[in-house]
Design a protein around this motif. Structure first.
Motif, short mmCIF file in Angstrom:
data_model
loop_
_atom_site.label_atom_id
_atom_site.label_comp_id
_atom_site.label_asym_id
_atom_site.label_seq_id
_atom_site.Cartn_x
_atom_site.Cartn_y
_atom_site.Cartn_z
N TYR A 80 30.98 67.59 83.13
CA TYR A 80 30.21 66.82 84.11
C TYR A 80 28.80 66.55 83.59
CZ TYR A 80 33.70 67.92 87.76
OH TYR A 80 34.85 68.03 88.51
N GLN A 81 28.20 67.55 82.95
CA GLN A 81 26.81 67.46 82.53
C GLN A 81 26.60 66.49 81.36
OE1 GLN A 81 26.12 71.66 81.99
NE2 GLN A 81 24.96 71.79 83.89
N LYS A 82 27.68 66.09 80.69
CA LYS A 82 27.53 65.07 79.65
C LYS A 82 27.08 63.74 80.24
CE LYS A 82 30.78 66.92 76.24
NZ LYS A 82 32.02 66.69 75.46
N VAL A 83 27.45 63.49 81.48
CA VAL A 83 27.04 62.25 82.17
C VAL A 83 25.92 62.54 83.17
CG1 VAL A 83 27.81 60.32 83.62
CG2 VAL A 83 29.35 61.29 81.89
N PHE A 84 25.99 63.71 83.83
CA PHE A 84 24.99 64.10 84.82
C PHE A 84 24.38 65.43 84.39
CE2 PHE A 84 28.20 61.55 87.01
CZ PHE A 84 27.42 60.64 87.72
N PRO A 85 23.31 65.40 83.59
CA PRO A 85 22.74 66.64 83.04
C PRO A 85 22.30 67.63 84.11
CG PRO A 85 21.85 64.72 81.91
CD PRO A 85 22.62 64.19 83.09
N ASP A 86 22.03 67.17 85.34
CA ASP A 86 21.54 68.07 86.38
C ASP A 86 22.63 68.64 87.26
OD1 ASP A 86 18.82 67.92 85.70
OD2 ASP A 86 18.66 65.98 86.66
#
Length: 270
Positions: A80-86
């Motif tokens: 998920y964090q690859k697109v949404f780091p937060d």
């Protein structure tokens, strides 16, 4: 390809036990649902099937399907964090009386969203080149880090201390009987998004700017020059930030750089 296959296997894992705590990945909060959906389209097809969008007032909150299996979410979080780091994992307390019903609803929803086991029967273990331990150790913030590094270094402009950074606001509840507050605070180019992890707080999105040693954050999109924040002190773990109205100091709060340390601090507040 092998990573997508591994994700597919994780997504079909059944709930192993009935628990009073459920977990979800809080992915993002957007005002514009079209912009949110466009961003979500960058996730792999397997991950997109797990995402729910909930409308809360004027905001649209994207999160993963609830589960009592936190380990599964920990393995999926880097994807998920690859697109949404937060993106981060959030826990929710549920009552025992409703647990059976909630699990039934979750299983029905998962049957609609998650790939069926028959679709992955041809997958063999040898095709999964990354083990769970390797995936869990992947770098959280990519392509570049939003985590604050070397905060005690001198001569860092105030804007650079917040721009494209993530902090964790820790505070007492508004009333003695209310739970303590932990908020994921994400600064971008001009916006700052507050997403509660725990506590009786609503998510919100504001605009920020800096003026010398003052951090100004809007209130419902409007600035008041008399309302601002300053950094009182800096440690290797957190900023100690005070909020002011004119010349009167209103609050002084810790903003941690690391989620685990923030959680430990909030738990220690009595």
């Amino acid at each position: 390809m092998f990573r997508l296959l591994y994700i597919t296997i994780l997504l079909i894992l059944p709930l192993q036990s009935i628990a009073s705590i459920s977990y979800t990945v809080r992915i993002a909060v957007y005002n514009n649902v079209d912009s949110l959906q466009e961003k979500l389209s960058k996730l792999s097809p397997e991950l997109r099937k797990t995402v729910e969008i909930q409308q809360r007032g004027e905001q649209h909150v994207a999160c993963s399907a609830h589960t009592d299996n936190k380990e599964t979410l920990e393995k999926l979080l880097p994807f998920y964090q690859k697109v949404f780091p937060d993106a981060f994992i959030s826990a929710y307390q549920t009552t025992e009386a409703n647990t059976t019903q909630m699990n039934t609803v979750k299983k029905a929803e998962e049957n609609k969203r998650m790939p069926q086991t028959t679709e992955i029967h041809p997958v063999e273990a040898t095709e999964v080149e990354d083990t769970p331990s390797n995936i869990k150790q992947q770098i959280v913030y990519t392509p570049y880090s939003r985590k604050i590094v070397n905060p005690t270094k001198n001569d860092i402009p105030l804007y650079d201390r917040f721009h494209q950074k993530t902090l964790y606001l820790c505070a007492y509840g508004a009333e003695p009987w209310l739970p303590n507050v932990l908020i994921h605070v994400a600064f971008f180019d001009k916006e700052v998004i507050y997403t509660p992890i725990s506590g009786d707080i609503s998510p919100r999105r504001e605009v920020y700017t800096t003026d010398q040693n003052k951090l100004h954050i809007s209130q419902q999109g409007l600035f008041d020059s008399e309302i601002y924040s300053t950094i009182d002190s800096i440690t290797s773990d957190y900023y100690l930030i005070s909020s002011w109205v004119g010349k009167n100091k209103v609050t002084t709060i810790r903003y941690y750089f690391d989620l685990e340390k923030a959680e430990a601090y909030v738990a220690s507040l009595k």
